[in-house]
Design a protein around this motif. Structure first.
Motif: not given
Length: 379
Positions: A317-345
């Motif tokens: 994968h090389d291009g504009v970043a998309r985060y697959q599965g984000l909602e699933k993991i945010l449904a779990i207690d004690g999970v903290y997500v830190h995205l770094y603001g990078k447009k391209y993966t």
């Protein structure tokens, strides 16, 4: 300092995710932040009070930038040292000090520093060319590391036999004995200008062998107390021998026969300390600010079990970043997500991290494994 911290301007060389998380803490102190980075879209761009796009390795650019700040720090070691030395001569406060950055920029000088200061490290030899490697008689297999500019697994290769030297680096290198280690560990130590020193508890790391990057970090460690105390004592010994002001990450190996060997140093906030944002009473980023502004150091104790996962760009994968599965993991207690603001993966690019906190260590690890298999950075 005569001025209050909120009256001061902090100049940060490098605008990546470490600078971004440092600014997130600096906001709590009403600090004015200035950032210099060569990338127009660096992660710090929209958070800094002033963002300047320019080279952090060019003397004039770094010197002119530094003149605008009261205190200058780094989030990457590959910076122009001569400019920082000149700024120090003119009375600017540069932390970590330019002499510390100069030493750590060169893995060969770093290893010689360990030897001179009786700091345990793997046997090594320096070589300036491929010819020197061939004639060195250094026993195979060994790790070959470029002395300068290696990072995130780049500039490191395993040499199994003389045949591998056909593809070896041509720049000055460090040949290092292959360590039969049980675990990679890290201790982050902070030291302020008063000489106050505090360590964060030892953490254990699991690596992604393909990317040669930390993929998984567990805090606190379950190693016996004497091993943890020894690792923390080594970190303090190094910080004091360097006479550093600021944060120092000390990466180490625990060998299968129970020895602790120092691998490398980083004089700044580090990937092995990201979990401290949620997992400790003070985060590594706040502690770095406390250190460089000569404030009392914070409480480094762990609040609870924390597991940190690096969020790396998926292979293919090389291009504009998309985060697959984000909602699933945010449904779990004690999970903290830190995205770094990078447009391209791109494959193995560090795009963020996730910290999982839980009073039960095994539950935290189980959640981390689910997240590792569920949350993917694709394009």
């Amino acid at each position: 300092m005569a001025k209050q911290i909120s009256d001061l301007k902090l100049g940060i060389l490098g605008g990546g995710q470490l600078g971004r998380m440092l600014i997130q803490e600096a906001i709590n102190y009403n600090l004015t932040t200035l950032v210099l980075d060569p990338d127009h879209d660096a992660p710090c761009k929209h958070l800094a009070n002033t963002f300047e796009c320019g080279s952090i390795t060019d003397f004039d650019t770094v010197y002119k930038f530094g003149k605008k700040a009261d205190v200058i720090t780094i989030e990457i070691e590959k910076v122009n040292i001569e400019a920082l030395e000149q700024l120090e001569k003119e009375g600017k406060q540069v932390y970590p000090q330019s002499r510390v950055i100069r030493l750590i920029q060169d893995k060969g000088v770093q290893k010689q520093f360990f030897k001179e200061n009786d700091i345990p490290t793997a046997p090594f030899q320096l070589a300036n060319s491929r010819e020197e490697m061939i004639t060195s008689n250094f026993p195979y297999p060994y790790m070959l590391k470029q002395r300068k500019d290696g990072y995130d697994g780049k500039g490191v290769m395993r040499i199994n036999s003389v045949a591998d030297l056909d593809h070896a680096f041509t720049s000055p290198c460090l040949m290092e004995e292959l360590v039969d280690f049980e675990k990679e560990i890290a201790v982050i130590v902070a030291r302020n200008a008063n000489g106050d020193v505090k360590t964060f508890p030892l953490v254990e790391m699991e690596f992604n062998a393909e990317a040669n990057l930390v993929e998984f970090l567990i805090s606190p460690s379950t190693y016996p107390e004497p091993i943890q105390a020894r690792a923390e004592a080594i970190a303090v010994q190094i910080a004091e021998a360097l006479n550093i002001t600021g944060l120092l990450a000390v990466e180490m190996f625990i060998t299968k026969d129970g020895r602790i060997l120092v691998n490398e140093l980083a004089p700044r906030p580090h990937n092995s300390g990201h979990h401290t944002i949620e997992g400790n009473y003070v985060s590594q980023f706040e502690q770095h600010l406390r250190s460089i502004f000569n404030l009392p150091l914070g409480d480094t104790r762990t609040v609870t079990n924390a597991v940190m996962i690096n969020l790396l760009g998926e292979k293919g994968h090389d291009g504009v970043a998309r985060y697959q599965g984000l909602e699933k993991i945010l449904a779990i207690d004690g999970v903290y997500v830190h995205l770094y603001g990078k447009k391209y993966t791109k494959p193995f690019r560090k795009m963020g991290h996730v910290t999982i906190v839980d009073q039960n260590r095994e539950a935290a690890i189980e959640k981390a494994n689910f997240i590792r298999n569920t949350l993917k950075v694709i394009s």
